[in-house]
Design an enzyme around this catalytic site. Sequence first.
Site, PDB file in Angstrom:
ATOM      1  N   ARG A  86       0.811  -1.208   0.000  1.00  0.00           N
ATOM      2  CA  ARG A  86       0.000   0.000   0.000  1.00  0.00           C
ATOM      3  C   ARG A  86       0.852   1.268   0.000  1.00  0.00           C
ATOM      4  O   ARG A  86       0.312   2.374   0.007  1.00  0.00           O
ATOM      5  CB  ARG A  86      -0.847  -0.011   1.257  1.00  0.00           C
ATOM      6  N   ARG A 169      -9.889   7.471   4.619  1.00  0.00           N
ATOM      7  CA  ARG A 169      -9.273   6.322   3.925  1.00  0.00           C
ATOM      8  C   ARG A 169      -9.016   6.659   2.452  1.00  0.00           C
ATOM      9  O   ARG A 169      -7.992   6.282   1.882  1.00  0.00           O
ATOM     10  CB  ARG A 169     -10.176   5.092   4.052  1.00  0.00           C
TER      11      ARG A 169
HETATM   12  P1  AP5 Z   1      -8.675  -2.971   4.320  1.00  0.00           P
HETATM   13  O1  AP5 Z   1      -9.474  -3.927   5.075  1.00  0.00           O
HETATM   14  O2  AP5 Z   1      -7.669  -3.436   3.337  1.00  0.00           O
HETATM   15  O3  AP5 Z   1      -9.671  -1.917   3.691  1.00  0.00           O
HETATM   16  P2  AP5 Z   1      -9.670  -1.143   2.276  1.00  0.00           P
HETATM   17  O4  AP5 Z   1      -8.493  -1.215   1.415  1.00  0.00           O
HETATM   18  O5  AP5 Z   1     -10.098   0.211   2.687  1.00  0.00           O
HETATM   19  O6  AP5 Z   1     -10.630  -1.945   1.447  1.00  0.00           O
HETATM   20  P3  AP5 Z   1     -12.006  -2.454   1.856  1.00  0.00           P
HETATM   21  O7  AP5 Z   1     -11.892  -3.769   2.562  1.00  0.00           O
HETATM   22  O8  AP5 Z   1     -12.793  -1.394   2.582  1.00  0.00           O
HETATM   23  O9  AP5 Z   1     -12.706  -2.569   0.465  1.00  0.00           O
HETATM   24  P4  AP5 Z   1     -12.580  -3.649  -0.685  1.00  0.00           P
HETATM   25  O10 AP5 Z   1     -11.912  -3.025  -1.856  1.00  0.00           O
HETATM   26  O11 AP5 Z   1     -12.032  -4.933  -0.162  1.00  0.00           O
HETATM   27  O12 AP5 Z   1     -14.121  -3.804  -1.028  1.00  0.00           O
HETATM   28  P5  AP5 Z   1     -15.151  -4.984  -0.734  1.00  0.00           P
HETATM   29  O13 AP5 Z   1     -14.890  -6.112  -1.654  1.00  0.00           O
HETATM   30  O14 AP5 Z   1     -15.269  -5.305   0.715  1.00  0.00           O
HETATM   31  O15 AP5 Z   1      -7.847  -2.009   5.336  1.00  0.00           O
HETATM   32  C1  AP5 Z   1      -8.461  -1.471   6.485  1.00  0.00           C
HETATM   33  C2  AP5 Z   1      -7.447  -0.644   7.253  1.00  0.00           C
HETATM   34  O16 AP5 Z   1      -6.342  -1.486   7.676  1.00  0.00           O
HETATM   35  C3  AP5 Z   1      -6.775   0.492   6.460  1.00  0.00           C
HETATM   36  O17 AP5 Z   1      -7.542   1.680   6.485  1.00  0.00           O
HETATM   37  C4  AP5 Z   1      -5.430   0.644   7.223  1.00  0.00           C
HETATM   38  O18 AP5 Z   1      -5.615   1.341   8.419  1.00  0.00           O
HETATM   39  C5  AP5 Z   1      -5.092  -0.809   7.572  1.00  0.00           C
HETATM   40  N1  AP5 Z   1      -4.272  -1.482   6.543  1.00  0.00           N
HETATM   41  C6  AP5 Z   1      -4.602  -2.568   5.788  1.00  0.00           C
HETATM   42  N2  AP5 Z   1      -3.607  -2.915   4.973  1.00  0.00           N
HETATM   43  C7  AP5 Z   1      -2.606  -2.017   5.177  1.00  0.00           C
HETATM   44  C8  AP5 Z   1      -1.321  -1.825   4.601  1.00  0.00           C
HETATM   45  N3  AP5 Z   1      -0.857  -2.638   3.631  1.00  0.00           N
HETATM   46  N4  AP5 Z   1      -0.557  -0.788   5.037  1.00  0.00           N
HETATM   47  C9  AP5 Z   1      -1.008   0.035   6.046  1.00  0.00           C
HETATM   48  N5  AP5 Z   1      -2.220  -0.088   6.613  1.00  0.00           N
HETATM   49  C10 AP5 Z   1      -3.023  -1.096   6.200  1.00  0.00           C
HETATM   50  O19 AP5 Z   1     -16.502  -4.258  -1.211  1.00  0.00           O
HETATM   51  C11 AP5 Z   1     -17.035  -3.188  -0.477  1.00  0.00           C
HETATM   52  C12 AP5 Z   1     -18.570  -3.243  -0.545  1.00  0.00           C
HETATM   53  O20 AP5 Z   1     -18.989  -2.965  -1.876  1.00  0.00           O
HETATM   54  C13 AP5 Z   1     -19.163  -4.623  -0.187  1.00  0.00           C
HETATM   55  O21 AP5 Z   1     -20.349  -4.455   0.509  1.00  0.00           O
HETATM   56  C14 AP5 Z   1     -19.428  -5.278  -1.555  1.00  0.00           C
HETATM   57  O22 AP5 Z   1     -20.515  -6.193  -1.514  1.00  0.00           O
HETATM   58  C15 AP5 Z   1     -19.720  -4.076  -2.442  1.00  0.00           C
HETATM   59  N6  AP5 Z   1     -19.210  -4.228  -3.808  1.00  0.00           N
HETATM   60  C16 AP5 Z   1     -18.023  -4.786  -4.182  1.00  0.00           C
HETATM   61  N7  AP5 Z   1     -17.875  -4.731  -5.529  1.00  0.00           N
HETATM   62  C17 AP5 Z   1     -18.991  -4.091  -6.002  1.00  0.00           C
HETATM   63  C18 AP5 Z   1     -19.442  -3.750  -7.314  1.00  0.00           C
HETATM   64  N8  AP5 Z   1     -18.706  -4.039  -8.413  1.00  0.00           N
HETATM   65  N9  AP5 Z   1     -20.624  -3.136  -7.429  1.00  0.00           N
HETATM   66  C19 AP5 Z   1     -21.393  -2.852  -6.342  1.00  0.00           C
HETATM   67  N10 AP5 Z   1     -21.034  -3.178  -5.066  1.00  0.00           N
HETATM   68  C20 AP5 Z   1     -19.849  -3.783  -4.905  1.00  0.00           C
END
Ligand code: AP5
Length: 219
Positions: A86, A169
């Site tokens: 990241r 974020r």
């Molecule tokens: P993390 O858990 O990695 O969160 P993120 O990157 O913010 O990503 P998300 O999990 O929120 O989203 P996603 O892209 O996986 O979407 P999802 O498939 O769930 O990180 C959380 C925290 O941890 C960070 O803020 C940081 O503090 C820390 N962290 C983690 N890794 C780190 C690193 N490497 N370095 C430093 N800090 C770190 O989908 C979201 C929603 O949308 C779901 O409800 C889904 O059903 C829906 N959805 C998905 N695709 C679609 C679509 N095509 N159309 C409509 N709805 C959709």
Amino acid sequence: MKLILLGPPGAGKGTQCKRISDKYEIAHLSSGDILRAERAAGTELGQKAQDYMDTGRLVPDDVIIDMMIDAIKKSAGGYVLDGFPRTAVQAEELDKALFEAAEEITGIINLQVSDGRILSRLTGRRSCPQCGAVYHIENLKPRMEGICDRDGQKLVQRTDDTPEVVADRLKAYHEQTSAVVGYYRRRDKTVIDIDAAGGIDDVTASIFSNLDVLCNRIG
Ligand code: AP5
């Protein structure tokens, strides 16, 4: 196959990584899921990460790098990385570890979606605290409202899925993470851009067709 899935918060990384992991029989290594498990277990690592995660900031590189390199070393059969690397420092350290193990990343999938679509995706997300299955109150409903299809657990909302924290974020993504794609392009790695604005199944189909080509190419 050793893959990296990049994209902003809410792009669908976790949703698509689970499908990739099932189809290509590789491990799904999510830095966010590992951190949340550490927090739930009350470990020192989890405690260090807590405040950063709750305020939408990136957890410091030194905490993340050891944690993820360790997980990668245990996944010899292949993996898809979700949420890591990241930062440029994390990408460099991953490269070093792979070089030492005489391995390399097969490809990078870059999910592209505008900030405007992200807020409703994240505030509508619900997940299972037991198995990690992810749903959405509009786009991916469980069969019974609020209940996981797989194990009947009550679904929960992530504490960082409030509009205020989502804004932070996204800021962290634009300032620190979006440049990671350029890092790989400059090193002539295979970067596959995927339009992630469409429906979940359309995005999956697009990823699978690109990965099938990649699999044929590497044999
Ligand atoms: P993390 O858990 O990695 O969160 P993120 O990157 O913010 O990503 P998300 O999990 O929120 O989203 P996603 O892209 O996986 O979407 P999802 O498939 O769930 O990180 C959380 C925290 O941890 C960070 O803020 C940081 O503090 C820390 N962290 C983690 N890794 C780190 C690193 N490497 N370095 C430093 N800090 C770190 O989908 C979201 C929603 O949308 C779901 O409800 C889904 O059903 C829906 N959805 C998905 N695709 C679609 C679509 N095509 N159309 C409509 N709805 C959709």
